[in-house]
Design a protein around this motif. Sequence first.
Motif, short mmCIF file in Angstrom:
data_model
loop_
_atom_site.label_atom_id
_atom_site.label_comp_id
_atom_site.label_asym_id
_atom_site.label_seq_id
_atom_site.Cartn_x
_atom_site.Cartn_y
_atom_site.Cartn_z
N GLY A 1 0.78 -1.23 0.00
CA GLY A 1 0.00 0.00 0.00
C GLY A 1 0.81 1.27 0.00
N ARG A 2 2.09 1.18 -0.32
CA ARG A 2 2.95 2.37 -0.30
C ARG A 2 3.50 2.61 -1.70
N SER A 3 3.93 3.85 -1.95
CA SER A 3 4.48 4.21 -3.26
C SER A 3 5.96 3.89 -3.31
N TRP A 4 6.53 4.01 -4.51
CA TRP A 4 7.97 3.82 -4.67
C TRP A 4 8.68 5.12 -4.31
N SER B 1 19.31 9.63 -18.77
CA SER B 1 19.39 8.49 -19.69
C SER B 1 19.05 7.17 -18.99
N VAL B 2 19.46 7.04 -17.75
CA VAL B 2 19.16 5.81 -16.99
C VAL B 2 17.66 5.69 -16.77
N HIS B 3 17.03 6.78 -16.35
CA HIS B 3 15.57 6.74 -16.13
C HIS B 3 14.83 6.49 -17.44
N LEU B 4 15.31 7.09 -18.53
CA LEU B 4 14.70 6.85 -19.84
C LEU B 4 14.83 5.38 -20.22
N ALA B 5 16.01 4.81 -20.02
CA ALA B 5 16.22 3.41 -20.38
C ALA B 5 15.30 2.49 -19.59
N LYS B 6 15.16 2.74 -18.30
CA LYS B 6 14.30 1.88 -17.47
C LYS B 6 12.85 2.00 -17.90
N ALA B 7 12.37 3.21 -18.16
CA ALA B 7 10.99 3.40 -18.57
C ALA B 7 10.71 2.76 -19.92
N VAL B 8 11.59 3.01 -20.88
CA VAL B 8 11.40 2.48 -22.24
C VAL B 8 11.50 0.96 -22.25
N GLN C 1 6.51 -13.90 -18.46
CA GLN C 1 6.44 -13.75 -17.00
C GLN C 1 7.49 -12.76 -16.51
N LEU C 2 8.68 -12.85 -17.07
CA LEU C 2 9.75 -11.93 -16.68
C LEU C 2 9.38 -10.49 -16.99
N SER C 3 8.77 -10.26 -18.15
CA SER C 3 8.41 -8.89 -18.53
C SER C 3 7.41 -8.29 -17.56
N ARG C 4 6.48 -9.11 -17.08
CA ARG C 4 5.49 -8.63 -16.10
C ARG C 4 6.12 -8.42 -14.74
N THR C 5 7.04 -9.28 -14.37
CA THR C 5 7.69 -9.18 -13.07
C THR C 5 8.53 -7.92 -12.96
N LEU C 6 9.26 -7.59 -14.01
CA LEU C 6 10.21 -6.48 -13.95
C LEU C 6 9.59 -5.13 -14.32
N PHE C 7 8.33 -5.12 -14.71
CA PHE C 7 7.70 -3.86 -15.14
C PHE C 7 7.73 -2.82 -14.01
N ASN C 8 7.39 -3.22 -12.79
CA ASN C 8 7.36 -2.29 -11.65
C ASN C 8 8.60 -2.38 -10.77
N TYR C 9 9.49 -3.31 -11.08
CA TYR C 9 10.65 -3.54 -10.22
C TYR C 9 11.57 -2.32 -10.22
N LEU C 10 11.93 -1.86 -9.03
CA LEU C 10 12.78 -0.68 -8.85
C LEU C 10 12.20 0.57 -9.49
N GLY C 11 10.87 0.69 -9.43
CA GLY C 11 10.19 1.86 -9.95
C GLY C 11 9.53 1.60 -11.29
N ASP C 12 8.24 1.96 -11.40
CA ASP C 12 7.53 1.72 -12.66
C ASP C 12 7.86 2.81 -13.68
N PRO C 13 7.47 2.63 -14.95
CA PRO C 13 7.83 3.62 -15.98
C PRO C 13 7.36 5.04 -15.67
N LYS C 14 6.17 5.20 -15.09
CA LYS C 14 5.70 6.55 -14.78
C LYS C 14 6.64 7.24 -13.81
N TRP C 15 7.08 6.52 -12.79
CA TRP C 15 7.99 7.11 -11.80
C TRP C 15 9.30 7.51 -12.46
N HIS C 16 9.83 6.64 -13.32
CA HIS C 16 11.12 6.94 -13.96
C HIS C 16 10.99 8.10 -14.96
N ALA D 1 12.35 13.76 -16.06
CA ALA D 1 11.99 15.18 -16.22
C ALA D 1 12.71 16.03 -15.18
N THR D 2 12.80 15.52 -13.96
CA THR D 2 13.51 16.24 -12.91
C THR D 2 15.00 16.38 -13.25
#
Length: 374
Positions: free
Chosen positions: A129-132, A310-317, A349-364, A369-370
Motif C-alpha cells: 500500500g505504499r508508493s515507490w 538516460s538511466v531513467h529513460l532506459a528503465k521506462a522504455v 512472465q519476466l516482462s510482467r515481473t520487472l515492469f514495476n521492479y525498482l520503480g515503474d515507468p511513470k515514476w522513472h 523530467a527532474t
Amino acid sequence: MDLSLNEHQRMLEQSVRSFMERRAPRSKIVALQRSERGYEPETWKTIAELGWLGLLIPEQYGGGGASLTDAAVLYQEFGRGPLPGPFFSSGVLCALVLLEVGHPGTVPSLLACDRVRRQIFSVAITEPGRSWGPQGIALTAERHGERYRLNGTKLFVSDAVAATHFIVAVRTGPALDATSLLVIDKRAGGVSARLLAGFVGWQAEVTFDNVEIPADALLGAREGKAWAALTRAMERALPILCAYQVGSCQAIFEMSVEYSQTRVQFGVPIGRFQRVQDHIIRLVNHLDAARWTTWEAIWKLDSGRPAAASVHLAKAVTAEAHIEACNAAHEVHAGIGSSLEYGLVPHTQLSRTLFNYLGDPKWHKRQMATALNW
C-alpha cells in the motif's frame, strides 16, 4: 558515441552464450519455472567460480573490477534464456549498494568474493500500500540501546526465498528521506519469506515480527542517510537490469522469426502474411528502443558523463518495450506460445515481473523530467 564492443567484450559474449547453451538450455529454464527458489545451486556455484558473479566488485575485494559494459554483456546473454536466479539481485544490485553505502569497516567483509559465493543478498524496499521512493518507506527501525527492533512487511522482494541475507530499507527519522539500510540474516528470529502467487517470478513477501538485530547491522556511518547512496547504486544497476531485458527481447524476436518461417498455414509459411509481419515489425521497434536507450545509458556511465536522465529513460522504455515485445511474440505464435514447454512464457512472465521492479515507468519518467530540469 561508440556503442561497439571491444575484443574482450565480444569474447565474453561468446563465452556466456556458449555457457547458456550447455548449462541453461530451454528445457532447464522451463523446469526452473516450477522451482520455489528459482535457481540451480550448481549453476550458481559455477558462475561464481567463473568470476561472473563478482564482475562489478573491485579487485581489492577479490572481484573482477569490470566496467558496466562488461556486466551488461554478461546479463544481456543471461536474459536470452532468460536465466532466472538471484544473479542480478545479489551480484549487481546488492554489490553496488554495499559499495555506495557501506563504510570501510563493513565493505571488505561483506563483499569478499568467497562470501559472495556462499551468501545470497536481496534488497527489500517496497511495502504494501505504499508508493515507490523514500516517502514509501514506513517500516521503522526502533532503536533500543545497541539494538534495533523491526515490525512490519516488505513486499515484492526479489529472490527472497533463495536469499540468505536481506538489505532492508527502514525509516530512522521523521524527515522524508530519513532512510537507513540494515543487513539482516534471514535466519534471525521473526524473519519469514512467503513466495507470492500469480504471474510473477520469485517475488516474495518478507515479514519482520519483533526482529531484533545489533546496531552494527546498519550500513553506513550515520542513520537516515542511505537513500542518496541507494539512488547512486540504482543508477548504475538499472542499465544492467535493462540489458537483461534487452537479451530477453532479442531471444523472443529470434523465436518469432524462426516460427514465422517454419509454421505453415494454407500452404505457405505464416511469415508471408502481412499481419504476422506487422507483429514482428512491432516487436523489432520495441527491441531497438530498449537496446539503444540501454546502451546509451551504459556508455554515459562508463565514460563519466551525466547519465541520470538516460538511466531513467532506459528503465521506462525497456520496461514498456519488454511487455509489448512479448505481446507481439504471442500474436505471432498464437496458441503454442502459451505452452510453458515451448519457452516463450518465461520471457512473458519476466516482462510482467520487472515492469514495476525498482520503480515503474511513470515514476522513472518523472525522475527523467527532474534530471532534465523540466
